[in-house]
Enzyme design. Structure first.
Site, PDB file in Angstrom:
ATOM      1  N   TYR A 115       1.050  -1.256   0.013  1.00  0.00           N
ATOM      2  CA  TYR A 115       0.091  -0.161  -0.031  1.00  0.00           C
ATOM      3  C   TYR A 115       0.753   1.121   0.187  1.00  0.00           C
ATOM      4  CZ  TYR A 115      -0.124  -0.466   5.379  1.00  0.00           C
ATOM      5  OH  TYR A 115       0.097  -0.540   6.644  1.00  0.00           O
ATOM      6  N   GLU A 116       0.020   2.418  -0.356  1.00  0.00           N
ATOM      7  CA  GLU A 116       0.680   3.762  -0.494  1.00  0.00           C
ATOM      8  C   GLU A 116       1.779   3.667  -1.888  1.00  0.00           C
ATOM      9  OE1 GLU A 116      -0.658   6.033   0.825  1.00  0.00           O
ATOM     10  OE2 GLU A 116      -1.629   4.855   2.559  1.00  0.00           O
ATOM     11  N   GLY A 117       1.358   2.669  -2.680  1.00  0.00           N
ATOM     12  CA  GLY A 117       2.236   2.415  -3.913  1.00  0.00           C
ATOM     13  C   GLY A 117       3.021   1.269  -3.782  1.00  0.00           C
TER      14      GLY A 117
END
Length: 591
Positions: free
Chosen positions: A434-436
């Protein structure tokens, strides 16, 4: 699982190596001294170890539950969160104008690592709120700031980040959530967002969602995305907004954290920043979130090492190959065996090297926002931008290696839930996603942080490292380490130039090699961190009789890192120098 905060390591890094008080003076925080910082971290360690660490397995076993659109967090979470806010931890980094303490990231980062180690699922509920505060304080209107910031800073309200949709993850240009202007200058928000951490919970009175959506007249692609503040409860009327939690995701780990599907059905929202500039506003929050996710990886790794070390000292199995070490016992502790020591020292050197690198990134973030001059702020901004994808990408990849080694040290017992080691693997796995995803972080590092400025930020960083190497070469005991690092600094510049050339001649190679380049860069940066720790340890050996073992361990670990971990750069360099056309040309039918 028991958690013991590494306070001695934090104090060594902050005061002996990074000169915490001098850093605070550069930020204008002259009242913040060593004693106050240590007192804050000692109290934070108590909270992490005594209040939230005992809830970690509870959260994993019970999970968050959804009933009638309402989420219940695991037993004990509500009380622990109330204690978190009452002690002022929620307001630690918030702006003073809205009731925050305005403490620097360099001090907050060790406390946040403690939270991640003790109970990652619990930390997730408060983590994004700090990013929401940062985004609103930077981009929102004065009216929105006055309405929302004080209660977000105090922790009375929580915040979320709503980007992802079922069909739009990394590619936000595909998002469909819409925003329609209303007569009262608000907007009607319609759409569905998924993977929303803390999208619904019972810890706070209100939840403030930052939502990416598209106006009807917006241009196509990411240039047509706007950012909206959408509260769960409308502050003026105390009425529930037209949004709901449609489901909880059933996850591999962080089960105590509610990961929600949120449906917006004509919900009232308010524009943050300028129309069609939402992605730029959201990136203010995303950069903070990516740094925090890197700390999540570090926290998981640190806890895995701590558990593995404790077990390796107690577990008796077989005799050492070099002869019996504990004849009074039925067998020797497994820490006497070479392979176990290899695993433990791999964990220790990766964790403690990363810890210093994370603190260096925190210093850059502080100076980016509070530096005394525009030039200092600009330089710090470039340094922070360069380090954040490394902190997020490498720390979380490192976390998986370290937490898997932790399971391995326990042997079959590591696979059993009661010890807590397998939970660390499951909880930490999300940090790579997550968050890229880390593949996106690697491409961001190469394309946006190195190629975009023609390598200026990287060159500035390498020059700083060269200066430290020159200083260390004066110490004959660590001069060989400095020389080795200088060798790899030259290779680093060569690999960066190669990435530039390949991007021009074979663009597919950027995606193909970006992760390897990120790891290559990270191992060199950790070598820098270990060289500095060895240098500081040698300088302080004559002055701290009580800390001789701690300082000697730092020196030995530096040598272990250079002997056992840094050589990974050899294979990574061979990969980067290899054929970049075979994989892109592989025929689809051959898969």
């Amino acid at each position: 699982m028991e958690y013991q905060a590494p306070l001695k390591d934090f104090q060594f890094l902050l005061h002996t190596l990074l000169n915490f008080e001098q850093h605070c003076e550069a930020l204008g925080l002259t009242e913040l001294n060593k004693d106050l910082a240590d007192a804050i971290l000692e109290e934070g360690a108590r909270y992490a170890s005594e209040v939230i660490a005992p809830l970690n397995s509870v959260g994993d076993e019970q999970g968050a539950t959804l009933n009638g659109g309402k989420v219940a967090t695991p037993k004990g979470f509500v009380e622990a969160y109330r204690a978190y806010c009452e002690a002022g931890w929620a307001a630690m980094t918030g702006p003073e104008a809205f009731g925050g303490q305005g403490l620097p990231a360099l001090l907050a980062t060790p406390f946040h690592e403690m939270l991640m180690s003790a109970n990652l699922a619990f930390r997730i509920y408060s983590g994004l709120t700090e990013g929401v505060v940062l985004a609103l304080n930077t981009h929102a209107s004065e009216t929105l700031k006055q309405t929302y910031l004080a209660k977000l800073v105090s922790g009375q309200w929580a915040g979320t980040m709503c980007l992802t949709e079922p069909h739009a993850g990394t590619d936000l240009a595909l998002l469909r959530t819409s925003a329609k202007p209303c007569a009262d200058n608000s907007y009607s928000i319609n759409g569905t967002k998924i993977f929303i951490s803390g999208g619904e919970q019972d810890l706070t009175e209100n939840i403030i969602h930052l939502v990416l959506a598209r106006l009807s007249d917006a241009p196509a692609g990411i240039k047509g995305i706007s950012l909206f503040l959408v509260p769960k409860i409308l502050p003026d009327s105390q009425a529930e907004n037209a949004l709901s939690c449609g489901a909880l995701e059933h996850k591999m780990g962080i089960k105590g954290a509610a990961t929600c599907v949120i449906n917006f059905d004509g919900a009232k929202g308010y524009l943050v920043g300028q129309a069609n500039q939402g992605l730029a506003c959201m990136f203010t929050m995303m950069n903070d979130a990516r740094f925090q996710v890197g700390l999540q990886g570090l926290g998981i790794a640190a806890q895995s090492y701590q558990g593995a070390l404790r077990y390796a000292r107690d577990r008796l199995q077989c005799r050492s190959l070099s002869g019996t070490k504990n004849p009074e016992l039925a067998a020797d502790p497994i820490i006497m065996h070479g392979d176990v020591r290899r695993m433990l020292l791999t964990q220790k050197t990766l964790v403690e090297g990363s810890r210093l690198l994370g603190l260096k990134a925190a210093m850059a973030l502080d100076l980016e926002h509070r530096g005394a001059s525009q030039a200092i702020r600009q330089q710090a901004s470039a340094r922070a931008a360069l380090l954040i994808p490394i902190v997020k990408g490498f720390f979380t990849d490192m976390s998986m290696e370290v937490s898997n080694l932790g399971v391995q040290v326990y042997g079959g017992h590591g696979y059993i839930r009661e010890w807590g080691m397998e939970q660390l693997v499951r909880d930490g796995r999300i940090t790579q996603l997550y968050e890229g995803t880390n593949g996106i972080q690697a491409q961001d590092l190469v394309k946006r942080k190195i190629l975009a400025d023609k390598g200026l930020a990287l060159s500035a960083l390498i020059n700083d490292i060269r200066q430290d190497c020159a200083q260390s070469q004066a110490n004959e005991k660590i001069a060989p380490l400095a020389s080795a690092l200088l060798h790899w600094l030259n290779r680093w510049q060569e690999m960066a130039s190669l990435m530039h050339d390949n991007n021009l001649n074979n663009p597919d190679s950027l995606s193909l090699n970006a992760c390897d380049f990120l790891h290559f860069s990270s191992y060199i940066l950790l070598a820098w961190c270990w060289l500095q720790q060895a240098q500081a340890a040698y300088e302080n050996l004559p002055h701290f009789d009580a800390d001789q073992d701690f300082l000697q361990a730092k020196i030995q670990c530096a040598h272990v890192y250079f002997e056992r971990i840094l050589p990974r750069c050899i294979s990574l360099m061979q990969i980067l120098l290899g054929n970049t056309r075979t994989i892109p040309s592989f025929q689809l039918d051959h898969f």
